[in-house]
Design an enzyme around this catalytic site. Structure first.
Site, PDB file in Angstrom:
ATOM      1  N   ASN A   1     -13.406 -60.679  44.955  1.00 39.94           N
ATOM      2  CA  ASN A   1     -13.315 -61.888  45.784  1.00 39.94           C
ATOM      3  C   ASN A   1     -12.233 -61.608  46.830  1.00 39.94           C
ATOM      4  O   ASN A   1     -11.038 -61.726  46.563  1.00 39.94           O
ATOM      5  CB  ASN A   1     -12.929 -63.067  44.876  1.00 39.94           C
ATOM      6  CG  ASN A   1     -12.812 -64.378  45.633  1.00 39.94           C
ATOM      7  OD1 ASN A   1     -12.944 -64.408  46.856  1.00 39.94           O
ATOM      8  ND2 ASN A   1     -12.541 -65.445  44.907  1.00 39.94           N
TER       9      ASN A   1
ATOM     10  N   ARG B   1     -17.984 -62.067  46.085  1.00 43.12           N
ATOM     11  CA  ARG B   1     -18.082 -63.460  46.510  1.00 43.12           C
ATOM     12  C   ARG B   1     -18.048 -63.473  48.039  1.00 43.12           C
ATOM     13  O   ARG B   1     -17.156 -62.875  48.643  1.00 43.12           O
ATOM     14  CB  ARG B   1     -16.888 -64.237  45.970  1.00 43.12           C
ATOM     15  CG  ARG B   1     -16.915 -65.677  46.407  1.00 43.12           C
ATOM     16  CD  ARG B   1     -15.738 -66.414  45.845  1.00 43.12           C
ATOM     17  NE  ARG B   1     -15.865 -67.833  46.146  1.00 43.12           N
ATOM     18  CZ  ARG B   1     -14.977 -68.725  45.798  1.00 43.12           C
ATOM     19  NH1 ARG B   1     -13.908 -68.374  45.135  1.00 43.12           N
ATOM     20  NH2 ARG B   1     -15.154 -69.987  46.102  1.00 43.12           N
TER      21      ARG B   1
ATOM     22  N   HIS C   1     -18.377 -73.869  47.195  1.00 40.31           N
ATOM     23  CA  HIS C   1     -18.201 -73.850  45.723  1.00 40.31           C
ATOM     24  C   HIS C   1     -19.549 -73.771  44.994  1.00 40.31           C
ATOM     25  O   HIS C   1     -19.667 -74.210  43.852  1.00 40.31           O
ATOM     26  CB  HIS C   1     -17.500 -75.130  45.208  1.00 40.31           C
ATOM     27  CG  HIS C   1     -16.097 -75.313  45.648  1.00 40.31           C
ATOM     28  ND1 HIS C   1     -15.628 -76.525  46.089  1.00 40.31           N
ATOM     29  CD2 HIS C   1     -15.061 -74.462  45.701  1.00 40.31           C
ATOM     30  CE1 HIS C   1     -14.344 -76.411  46.402  1.00 40.31           C
ATOM     31  NE2 HIS C   1     -13.985 -75.164  46.186  1.00 40.31           N
TER      32      HIS C   1
ATOM     33  N   ARG D   1      -5.876 -80.415  52.603  1.00 36.27           N
ATOM     34  CA  ARG D   1      -6.943 -80.770  53.561  1.00 36.27           C
ATOM     35  C   ARG D   1      -7.243 -82.262  53.490  1.00 36.27           C
ATOM     36  O   ARG D   1      -7.225 -82.845  52.412  1.00 36.27           O
ATOM     37  CB  ARG D   1      -8.228 -80.000  53.233  1.00 36.27           C
ATOM     38  CG  ARG D   1      -8.248 -78.606  53.760  1.00 36.27           C
ATOM     39  CD  ARG D   1      -9.487 -77.878  53.282  1.00 36.27           C
ATOM     40  NE  ARG D   1      -9.137 -76.842  52.326  1.00 36.27           N
ATOM     41  CZ  ARG D   1      -9.991 -76.216  51.531  1.00 36.27           C
ATOM     42  NH1 ARG D   1     -11.268 -76.510  51.557  1.00 36.27           N
ATOM     43  NH2 ARG D   1      -9.565 -75.287  50.710  1.00 36.27           N
TER      44      ARG D   1
ATOM     45  N   GLU E   1     -16.666 -68.805  38.120  1.00 32.16           N
ATOM     46  CA  GLU E   1     -17.414 -68.315  39.276  1.00 32.16           C
ATOM     47  C   GLU E   1     -17.658 -66.805  39.192  1.00 32.16           C
ATOM     48  O   GLU E   1     -18.700 -66.316  39.630  1.00 32.16           O
ATOM     49  CB  GLU E   1     -16.655 -68.667  40.570  1.00 32.16           C
ATOM     50  CG  GLU E   1     -16.731 -70.163  40.863  1.00 32.16           C
ATOM     51  CD  GLU E   1     -15.605 -70.667  41.738  1.00 32.16           C
ATOM     52  OE1 GLU E   1     -14.457 -70.712  41.260  1.00 32.16           O
ATOM     53  OE2 GLU E   1     -15.874 -71.032  42.887  1.00 32.16           O
TER      54      GLU E   1
END
Ligand code: ADP
Length: 404
Positions: free
Chosen positions: A7, A93, A182, A243, A387
């Site tokens: 990743n 990823r 996601h 965010r 993940e």
């Protein structure tokens, strides 16, 4: 099959080595993190079982970082492999798969070219992901590579869920639409939750809440995504660590005008200074917010309330979009660990058929657990996301199919 999962971020990379016997039968052999790529001194942390090894060294680029990881994986002292040829495949990823990638893909020239084209939609992430693919090509020529996209699971959304009510030409000219992110996590936890709650995935209505530093919520009907809260970028949806999530867009030119902000300042405000941090002024970290709120900090309490209220509103709207809900899933660092957030989201959802066992909820941290009562019409569970496992599974399955 031994799969190396990578990743790659712009200045860091995470890795795992998994021995995959089948989708559900696997062993995690090693994992780690390379940080501060491109800075004067980089750092590598490598973990095998309970053992941990850290080293600092210059890591000018991703190729050097990946080479350092590969050297460690075969080293006498810290290694888990006899030779690099033990690695059967590498899974990456990749942040953005646009409309082109509806699933995971074997890396070839076309895959690389399409990921490159999508850099314009994910300028911070896709270039780093590509660097990882190219570094592996250089260091381990001939090893099959698979790319797994954060957006792919959301490609089943209907057009009325992904088209923004803007002039249609911007979708046609610039691909401006909802993509969602996601995806690997939502795919993993919805499947696992169906098993866990005794539901048939192909005949189920599941809402998955992935709540971490970045958060998104997805409506999953019969195993397929029909809507998701992140949009064109990972900025939309609920408030996150730093965010903002969704806001009235006209606030942006208004504040920019008042503060004399250019595009970079606006970007910084929305991405780095908003969310839990912006509201509380304390921290972007949910643990710090909970602690400050418990100590009477009013703005930390406000941040908690805004977060839970925003999640609840999306859960309610997705129950409407799905025409009901069988199961609500909490995952990600906050979803798996923050009992107060789960409690506050579910509070008031009794009308939907949600009934939480507060004692079980309070005691649940990071483990697959049913937190609803046995008579709750809607099952509510905590599922630990994985993940990397989704990436390793897809990589194994695509590479196995090649051999057939
Ligand atoms: P990322 O989106 O970077 O993968 P994570 O999924 O690791 O993030 O989630 C990080 C968030 O999880 C942080 O806000 C952190 O405070 C929160 N978190 C982790 N452990 C706990 C805990 N025990 N209680 C409350 N929040 C927690």
């Amino acid at each position: 099959m031994i799969v190396l999962v990578l990743n790659c971020g712009s200045s860091s990379l995470k890795y795992q080595v998994l021995d995959m016997k089948s989708d559900n039968d696997f062993t995690l052999m090693a994992k780690g993190l390379v940080e501060r790529i491109g800075e004067k001194v980089g750092a590598l942390t490598h973990k095998v079982g309970d053992g941990k090894y850290s080293v600092e060294m210059p890591i000018p680029d991703h190729t050097v970082g990946i080479k350092a990881v590969l050297d460690l994986l075969v080293s006498k002292e810290h290694g888990v492999l006899k030779s690099l040829s033990d690695i059967d495949a590498v899974g990456h990823r990749v942040a953005h798969g646009g409309e082109y990638f509806k699933g995971s893909a074997l890396v070839d020239d076309t895959t690389e070219a399409e990921i490159e084209k999508l850099c314009v939609l994910a300028p911070l992430h896709n270039p780093a992901n590509l660097l990882g693919v190219r570094a592996v090509k250089e260091l381990m020529p001939g090893t099959p590579q698979v790319t797994v996209f954060d957006t792919a699971f959301h490609q089943t959304m209907p057009d009325y869920a992904y088209i923004y009510p803007l002039p249609y030409e911007y979708y046609e000219k610039y691909s401006v639409r909802r993509y969602g992110f996601h995806g690997s996590s939502h795919k993993f936890v919805s499947k696992r939750a169906a098993e866990f709650a005794g539901l048939e995935l192909e005949n189920s209505k599941i809402i998955t809440c992935h709540l971490g530093n970045g958060s998104s919520i997805t409506a999953v009907k019969d195993g397929k995504c029909i809507d998701t809260s992140m949009g064109f970028t990972p900025q939309e949806g609920v408030p996150m660590g730093t965010r903002s999530g969704a806001i009235d867009p006209t606030i942006i030119p208004f504040i920019a005008g008042k503060e004399g902000f250019g595009p970079a300042d606006v970007e910084k405000m929305l991405n780095k200074k908003s969310g839990l941090l912006g509201i509380s002024g304390v921290s972007s970290d949910c643990r710090d917010i909970e602690e400050a709120a418990a100590n009477g900090n009013v703005r930390a309490s406000l941040a908690q309330n805004i977060l839970a209220y925003s999640i609840k509103k999306i859960v309610g709207s997705y129950a409407a979009a799905l025409g009901g809900v069988d199961c609500i899933v909490f995952t990600g660092g906050i979803g798996e660990n923050s009992a107060p957030t789960r409690r506050d989201v579910c509070d008031g959802l009794e009308f939907l058929g949600v009934k939480i066992n507060q004692e079980v909820n309070d005691a649940t941290h990071g483990k697959d657990t049913m937190i609803s009562t046995p008579d709750s019409k809607v099952k509510v569970c905590v599922i630990a996301t994985n993940e990397e496992l989704v990436i390793a599974r897809d990589t194994m399955n695509i590479v196995n199919n090649l051999k057939k």
